[in-house]
Every structure is written in structure tokens, then in C-alpha cells.
Scaffold this active site. Structure first.
Site, PDB file in Angstrom:
ATOM      1  N   HIS A 189     139.037   8.772 -36.913  1.00  0.00           N
ATOM      2  CA  HIS A 189     140.226   8.188 -35.588  1.00  0.00           C
ATOM      3  C   HIS A 189     140.303   6.877 -34.952  1.00  0.00           C
ATOM      4  CE1 HIS A 189     141.606  11.659 -34.720  1.00  0.00           C
ATOM      5  NE2 HIS A 189     140.734  12.678 -34.856  1.00  0.00           N
ATOM      6  N   CYS A 211     144.305   5.946 -38.240  1.00  0.00           N
ATOM      7  CA  CYS A 211     145.386   6.157 -38.213  1.00  0.00           C
ATOM      8  C   CYS A 211     146.685   4.433 -37.389  1.00  0.00           C
ATOM      9  CB  CYS A 211     146.042   6.764 -36.929  1.00  0.00           C
ATOM     10  SG  CYS A 211     145.660   8.545 -37.365  1.00  0.00           S
ATOM     11  N   ARG A 243     148.922   4.803 -42.346  1.00  0.00           N
ATOM     12  CA  ARG A 243     147.677   4.950 -42.713  1.00  0.00           C
ATOM     13  C   ARG A 243     147.680   3.561 -42.436  1.00  0.00           C
ATOM     14  NH1 ARG A 243     148.368   8.842 -40.602  1.00  0.00           N
ATOM     15  NH2 ARG A 243     147.737  10.534 -41.116  1.00  0.00           N
TER      16      ARG A 243
END
Length: 242
Positions: free
Chosen positions: A141, A210, A219
Site C-alpha cells: 500500500h 499505487c 501504479r
């Protein structure tokens, strides 16, 4: 307007204002949950995974004097044999990236399902194992759930990404600044990623997260290569002590 009409208007206005205040409070609480509470839970989960791994490693069968395995030690795999698959959802390594902070340390688990990424970084299950020829690929993340890759854009060529599985230290080196692509570009985790600049088989690393920081429309990708390995028994690698 009659008295009854004015009363009705005031009641409607009061009801709408109460609804707005309640909705605003709920939004604030949701933001606090996303920004704070998920981070607290993720930090605790990641610390728990690292603690569990270190306990496993510290209690692993020892080597007998003279370098021979202890009687209860598991036999080594045959030369050239592929290591046993990592257990889905379980942690198997610890990653350090000095560029992201002297205390930056995260567990690596098998798989990239949402519940896995809430407890650490996730290894793409069909990519290479640590140190193998191929592409050891890991996702994390950018924000929420501990923000593990919050500072991902700071990575630069030559930066060390160090991992250990309890027996060996693996030091990878970043080869280029993070690259932006679309979520559907799955070629970034190929054994030889087409846009990585690598030519032919090698021992590669791919990190993904991300982009933008608070979104997921794109990405960010960082590629690296295996620079060195050393047994854990020889101490920490220079990339973590220099």
C-alpha cells in the site's frame, strides 16, 4: 405565510441542518478511521508478523558442531531443486529499505489479497522466490494500512532493498527511478520485464504500489537486481550497517 407554514419551514430547515451535521461527523470519523485506525492496526499486525518470524528463526534446528546438521534438522533440498512454495497468506521474509528510513522494516507475506496487504507487503505468488533466477515481485500500500510505501518516489538507482528469510541476507539494488504505468500492465512482474532495461534472465526485484498517493488509477514500479547474498550467521550486510 401562516404561522403553521413558518413552523413547517423551520422544522424542515432544522432537520436538514441536523442531517448535514450528522453526515459531516460521519465523514470525519471515516477519515480518522482510514488515516489513523487502519494504520494503528496495520502497524500492530506487521510487528506481530515480524515477531513471529524472528521467533521461528530463533527456534529453528541448529547446526551441530563442525557444520553438520543437527539430528532433528530438515534435509537440505537437492541441488537445482526449486524451494518449497511459500504458504499462502503467511509471512516468510523481512524487508529493509534504508532510503525510506533507518527504522523502515516490513514483513513480506505470500499473496496480494486485500487481507494480506493489510498485514504487510505481498509477494506475487507466481513470481520468483528470494534469490532465484526470475523476478521476485512485491506489492504494498502507498497509503492506509501503515503507509508502507508512502515514500516510494524517493527511491533512486543504487538504493539497497535488503531481505532476509532467516538464513540468508539478500541485497538487491534499485536500477532506475520509479516508473509509472497502468494497473493492467502485468508485464512489470514478468521474469524479464519488457520496459525494465534488463536483457536476458537474471535475479531481479520488482516493487509495486499505487499512484497517485491517495488514488489507484496508476501504479508506481521500481526494478532492481540481486547484488549480493550472505549467510545470516555472518552478521548484517553492509547495506544495513554502513
Amino acid at each position: 405565510m401562516t404561522l403553521r407554514g413558518r413552523t413547517a419551514v423551520r422544522w424542515i430547515a432544522w432537520t436538514l441542518s441536523e442531517i448535514c451535521v450528522t453526515a459531516g461527523a460521519l465523514i470525519v470519523l471515516f477519515v480518522i478511521y482510514i488515516l489513523f485506525w487502519t494504520g494503528v492496526r496495520a502497524d500492530s499486525a506487521m510487528a506481530g508478523e515480524i515477531g513471529k518470524l524472528r521467533h521461528q528463526w530463533s527456534t529453528a534446528p541448529a547446526t551441530a558442531p563442525g557444520g553438520t546438521p543437527a539430528p532433528d534438522a530438515k534435509p537440505a533440498p537437492a541441488p537445482g531443486a526449486r524451494p518449497r512454495r511459500y504458504a499462502p497468506g503467511a509471512s516468510f521474509a523481512v524487508m529493509y529499505i534504508p532510503r525510506l528510513g533507518a527504522d523502515w522494516v516490513k514483513p513480506v507475506l505470500e499473496g496480494t489479497a486485500p487481507d494480506v496487504l493489510q498485514r504487510g507487503l505481498g509477494h506475487y505468488d507466481r513470481t520468483a522466490h528470494l534469490g532465484e533466477t526470475g523476478n521476485f515481485s512485491v506489492a504494498g500500500h502507498r497509503r492506509t494500512y501503515g503507509d508502507p510505501f508512502k515514500d516510494f518516489p524517493r527511491l533512486r538507482p543504487g538504493d539497497a532493498v535488503v531481505l532476509t528469510d532467516g538464513t540468508t541476507w539478500y541485497t538487491y539494488r534499485i536500477d532506475r527511478r520509479p516508473y509509472t504505468t497502468l494497473p493492467g500492465d502485468i508485464g512489470v512482474i514478468d521474469p524479464v520485464p519488457p520496459k525494465s532495461g534488463f536483457h536476458g534472465p537474471g535475479r531481479y526485484l520488482t516493487l509495486t504500489t499505487c499512484e497517485p498517493e491517495w488514488g489507484h488509477s496508476h501504479r508506481l514500479i521500481a526494478w532492481g537486481h540481486l547484488d549480493s547474498t550472505q549467510p545470516v550467521a555472518q552478521g548484517r550486510p553492509s547495506a544495513l550497517t554502513g
